[in-house]
Design an enzyme around this catalytic site. Structure first.
Site, PDB file in Angstrom:
ATOM      1  N   HIS A 187     -45.339   4.340 -42.791  1.00  0.00           N
ATOM      2  CA  HIS A 187     -45.316   4.845 -44.165  1.00  0.00           C
ATOM      3  C   HIS A 187     -43.942   5.401 -44.492  1.00  0.00           C
ATOM      4  O   HIS A 187     -43.139   5.701 -43.607  1.00  0.00           O
ATOM      5  CB  HIS A 187     -46.410   5.894 -44.410  1.00  0.00           C
ATOM      6  CG  HIS A 187     -46.205   7.197 -43.715  1.00  0.00           C
ATOM      7  ND1 HIS A 187     -45.442   8.222 -44.249  1.00  0.00           N
ATOM      8  CD2 HIS A 187     -46.679   7.679 -42.538  1.00  0.00           C
ATOM      9  CE1 HIS A 187     -45.460   9.263 -43.428  1.00  0.00           C
ATOM     10  NE2 HIS A 187     -46.200   8.945 -42.373  1.00  0.00           N
ATOM     11  N   CYS A 202     -46.515   9.070 -36.610  1.00  0.00           N
ATOM     12  CA  CYS A 202     -46.375   7.890 -37.451  1.00  0.00           C
ATOM     13  C   CYS A 202     -44.991   7.270 -37.307  1.00  0.00           C
ATOM     14  O   CYS A 202     -44.060   7.878 -36.791  1.00  0.00           O
ATOM     15  CB  CYS A 202     -46.608   8.255 -38.915  1.00  0.00           C
ATOM     16  SG  CYS A 202     -48.346   8.446 -39.339  1.00  0.00           S
TER      17      CYS A 202
END
Length: 232
Positions: A187, A202
């Protein structure tokens, strides 16, 4: 950590955006973050060379200004222009990333028998998309999990995508989220890709990269994560 609700189940994992933490730069002198140190650091010559400064191993006002600007741009603290280990570590990583060129899978560590696959090299903090042995996009710098929150290695698959995802654990936006391992996802973030110490697991990307990954990948596509992030 993202709160992912699918078919009534809650899948919890560690996600990427975390506020920059204050890091000590080796034995950096104790000065206010707004000041500019007159003391040279242990990596003075290397940092001078990277920044295109005269390489004399001596701290000057111009050296400090250039080092401080680099530190500020990439969220390295304290940003007092001291040529310490964290600052040089970021620069050294940039040099290694640049040296990869357009052959990120030269060592053949990311599978070439899976068709389209997103590869993540934790050691070099880069990612790319390939189709067989053909490079489709990248390589691009990414920001993966910091010590204690490492991005997990291995072969995975994208299983859920949410273009406007918001983490209810950290209450932060995670645009263009593509989840591939629990709460770990690709992301975008509004931070430098070299901002230490890293994410909460992430694979952080710039908005441009995250949008491109969103357009090129789909549910069921493979993701392969390998290597080890420096400092973890």
């Amino acid at each position: 950590m993202g709160d992912i609700r699918r078919r009534g189940a809650v899948v919890l994992g560690i996600t990427g955006l975390v506020a920059p933490l204050t890091l000590a730069l080796g034995s950096a002198p104790a000065q206010a973050a707004t000041s500019c140190t007159t003391q040279k650091g242990p990596y003075q010559k290397q940092v001078e060379k990277f920044l295109g400064r005269p390489v004399d191993g001596k701290q000057s006002a111009a050296d400090c200004k250039a080092i401080k600007a680099f530190q500020t741009k990439h969220g390295i603290t304290p940003n007092i222009g001291y040529a310490g280990s964290v600052t040089w570590g970021v620069m050294d990583l940039m040099n290694k990333q640049k040296a990869v060129g357009n052959k990120p899978n030269a060592a053949g560590k990311c599978p070439t028998n899976k068709g389209r696959i997103a590869c993540v090299n934790l050691t070099l903090q880069i990612s790319w998309i390939q189709d067989g042995s053909r490079l489709v996009y990248g390589p691009v710098p990414v920001r993966t999990g910091r010590n204690g929150y490492e991005t997990r290695t291995g072969l995975k698959k994208i299983y859920w995508r949410d273009i406007d995802h918001v983490s209810n654990i950290y209450n932060v936006p995670m645009p263009y989220s593509q989840f591939f391992d629990g709460g770990q996802a690709f992301h975008s973030v509004g931070l430098s890709m070299w901002n230490p110490p890293g994410s909460h697991g992430c694979v952080n990307m710039t908005k441009t990269t995250a949008k491109k990954y969103w357009s090129l990948l789909k549910n069921g596509d493979d993701v392969f994560v390998y290597g080890r992030k420096p400092g973890t």
